[in-house]
Enzyme design. Structure first.
Site, PDB file in Angstrom:
ATOM      1  N   ASP A 157     -13.583  15.080  -3.978  1.00  0.00           N
ATOM      2  CA  ASP A 157     -13.658  16.370  -4.674  1.00  0.00           C
ATOM      3  C   ASP A 157     -14.932  16.354  -5.514  1.00  0.00           C
ATOM      4  OD1 ASP A 157     -12.973  18.834  -5.995  1.00  0.00           O
ATOM      5  OD2 ASP A 157     -10.862  18.386  -5.674  1.00  0.00           O
ATOM      6  N   THR A 197     -11.652   5.908  11.066  1.00  0.00           N
ATOM      7  CA  THR A 197     -11.738   5.340  12.417  1.00  0.00           C
ATOM      8  C   THR A 197     -11.306   6.362  13.473  1.00  0.00           C
ATOM      9  OG1 THR A 197      -9.616   4.304  11.946  1.00  0.00           O
ATOM     10  CG2 THR A 197     -11.549   2.893  11.850  1.00  0.00           C
ATOM     11  N   LYS A 204      -7.416   8.318  -1.011  1.00  0.00           N
ATOM     12  CA  LYS A 204      -8.694   8.786  -0.427  1.00  0.00           C
ATOM     13  C   LYS A 204      -9.233  10.050  -1.096  1.00  0.00           C
ATOM     14  CE  LYS A 204      -7.703   6.932   4.205  1.00  0.00           C
ATOM     15  NZ  LYS A 204      -6.282   6.587   4.133  1.00  0.00           N
ATOM     16  N   ASP A 220      -3.523   4.390  -1.829  1.00  0.00           N
ATOM     17  CA  ASP A 220      -4.458   4.846  -0.788  1.00  0.00           C
ATOM     18  C   ASP A 220      -4.427   6.375  -0.710  1.00  0.00           C
ATOM     19  OD1 ASP A 220      -5.941   5.092   1.570  1.00  0.00           O
ATOM     20  OD2 ASP A 220      -4.304   4.419   2.869  1.00  0.00           O
ATOM     21  N   LYS A 234       0.841  -1.199   0.000  1.00  0.00           N
ATOM     22  CA  LYS A 234       0.000   0.000   0.000  1.00  0.00           C
ATOM     23  C   LYS A 234       0.876   1.249   0.000  1.00  0.00           C
ATOM     24  CE  LYS A 234      -2.298   1.683   3.808  1.00  0.00           C
ATOM     25  NZ  LYS A 234      -2.237   3.146   3.930  1.00  0.00           N
ATOM     26  N   ARG A 248       3.184  -1.416  10.845  1.00  0.00           N
ATOM     27  CA  ARG A 248       4.270  -1.586  11.805  1.00  0.00           C
ATOM     28  C   ARG A 248       4.556  -3.002  12.297  1.00  0.00           C
ATOM     29  NH1 ARG A 248       1.900   3.355  14.940  1.00  0.00           N
ATOM     30  NH2 ARG A 248       0.119   2.403  13.901  1.00  0.00           N
TER      31      ARG A 248
HETATM   32  O1  C5P Z   1       1.193   0.399  11.297  1.00  0.00           O
HETATM   33  P1  C5P Z   1      -0.231  -0.007  11.169  1.00  0.00           P
HETATM   34  O2  C5P Z   1      -0.430  -1.510  11.015  1.00  0.00           O
HETATM   35  O3  C5P Z   1      -1.109   0.568  12.260  1.00  0.00           O
HETATM   36  O4  C5P Z   1      -0.683   0.637   9.778  1.00  0.00           O
HETATM   37  C1  C5P Z   1      -1.993   0.575   9.318  1.00  0.00           C
HETATM   38  C2  C5P Z   1      -2.109   1.278   8.015  1.00  0.00           C
HETATM   39  O5  C5P Z   1      -3.497   1.348   7.676  1.00  0.00           O
HETATM   40  C3  C5P Z   1      -1.606   2.722   8.002  1.00  0.00           C
HETATM   41  O6  C5P Z   1      -1.117   2.994   6.689  1.00  0.00           O
HETATM   42  C4  C5P Z   1      -2.851   3.540   8.299  1.00  0.00           C
HETATM   43  O7  C5P Z   1      -2.793   4.826   7.749  1.00  0.00           O
HETATM   44  C5  C5P Z   1      -3.916   2.696   7.597  1.00  0.00           C
HETATM   45  N1  C5P Z   1      -5.260   2.873   8.132  1.00  0.00           N
HETATM   46  C6  C5P Z   1      -5.608   2.660   9.445  1.00  0.00           C
HETATM   47  N2  C5P Z   1      -6.888   2.835   9.882  1.00  0.00           N
HETATM   48  C7  C5P Z   1      -7.828   3.231   9.023  1.00  0.00           C
HETATM   49  C8  C5P Z   1      -7.499   3.447   7.691  1.00  0.00           C
HETATM   50  C9  C5P Z   1      -6.192   3.273   7.268  1.00  0.00           C
HETATM   51  O8  C5P Z   1      -4.778   2.277  10.245  1.00  0.00           O
HETATM   52  N3  C5P Z   1      -9.045   3.352   9.459  1.00  0.00           N
END
Ligand code: C5P
Length: 232
Positions: free
Chosen positions: A64, A119, A61, A59, A32, A211
């Site tokens: 517009d 979220t 988003k 991604d 992503k 992460r």
């Molecule tokens: O590091 P981590 O596993 O938390 O990363 C989750 C990824 O998903 C990040 O790129 C974050 O921006 C994305 N994301 C999220 N929650 C959402 C939408 C996207 O954590 N509701």
């Protein structure tokens, strides 16, 4: 339906991305690219990852006026990405225009999914900032249904919402779920999390993992563990 683990490449330079992906040698995980990396390195980043054989979820988003989103989606589709997204809050018309823009000359197009409510938005922000006085889960399901009515393929949602999205919009409506953590791992700033195995049980189609893989001591082993737990 295809199910997969998508690695969130939350890096700010191409050097960091490539030294991370070089660890995977011949493996080509689905990745992503979010706003941070796209705005730092531009479309050339997408082209290079495609050349290296990765599937890409772009991604960005979009949100517009319908005509601008349609024309932008046409550009993104030309980058040959596999999945992209927009905000369902831009209305059904914007989503319909986006879909039109994505269709390539040969009739193919990337998967298009919608963000319902971020979220990070809670009930209080919904009521006070957005003046929406419905329960947040109702708003999320309503936006998911709008996305389905507009012809989109699915939504990004919390793993905790995936089951309900499937029962509201059908089993074939794709759920892409971030917020995944290993049972013995650090939650970081994610509050409502699920393990890959739990996400599989509740029917997530794609999990987005950042992460727990990118910051792991052995990212390849963490990715493989994730795939094993999620795909079985
Ligand atoms: O590091 P981590 O596993 O938390 O990363 C989750 C990824 O998903 C990040 O790129 C974050 O921006 C994305 N994301 C999220 N929650 C959402 C939408 C996207 O954590 N509701």
């Amino acid at each position: 339906m295809a199910k997969d683990v998508i690695i969130a490449l939350d890096f700010d330079t191409k050097e960091k991305v490539f030294s991370f992906l070089d660890l995977f040698k011949d493996k080509k995980p689905f990745v992503k690219i979010g706003m941070e990396l796209f705005y730092a390195e531009g479309a050339e980043m997408v082209r290079e990852l495609k050349r290296r054989g990765h599937k890409i979820f772009l991604d960005l988003k979009l949100h517009d006026i319908p005509n601008t989103v349609k024309k932008t989606m046409h550009v993104l589709s030309g980058l040959d990405v596999d999945m992209t997204n927009l905000h369902a809050g831009g209305t059904k018309k914007m989503m319909e225009f986006a879909l039109e823009g994505l269709i390539r000359e040969d009739g193919t197009r990337p998967i298009l999914i919608a963000v319902t409510q971020l979220t990070s938005t809670d009930q209080e922000a919904l009521e006070n900032d957005l003046l929406i006085h419905e329960p947040i889960d109702r708003v999320v399901m309503h936006y998911a249904k709008n996305a389905k009515d507009a012809g989109l393929d699915g939504v990004v949602c919390s793993p905790l919402e995936a089951e309900k999205v499937h029962s509201t919009c059908g089993e074939n409506f794709i759920t892409v779920t971030p917020g995944v953590r290993f049972a013995d791992g650090d939650k970081g700033d994610q509050k409502r999390v699920m393990t890959p195995a739990e996400a599989r049980k509740i029917g997530s189609d794609y999990i987005v993992v950042g992460r727990p893989i990118t910051a792991a001591e052995d990212p390849v082993a963490a990715y493989e563990r994730c795939v094993k737990e999620f795909l079985g």
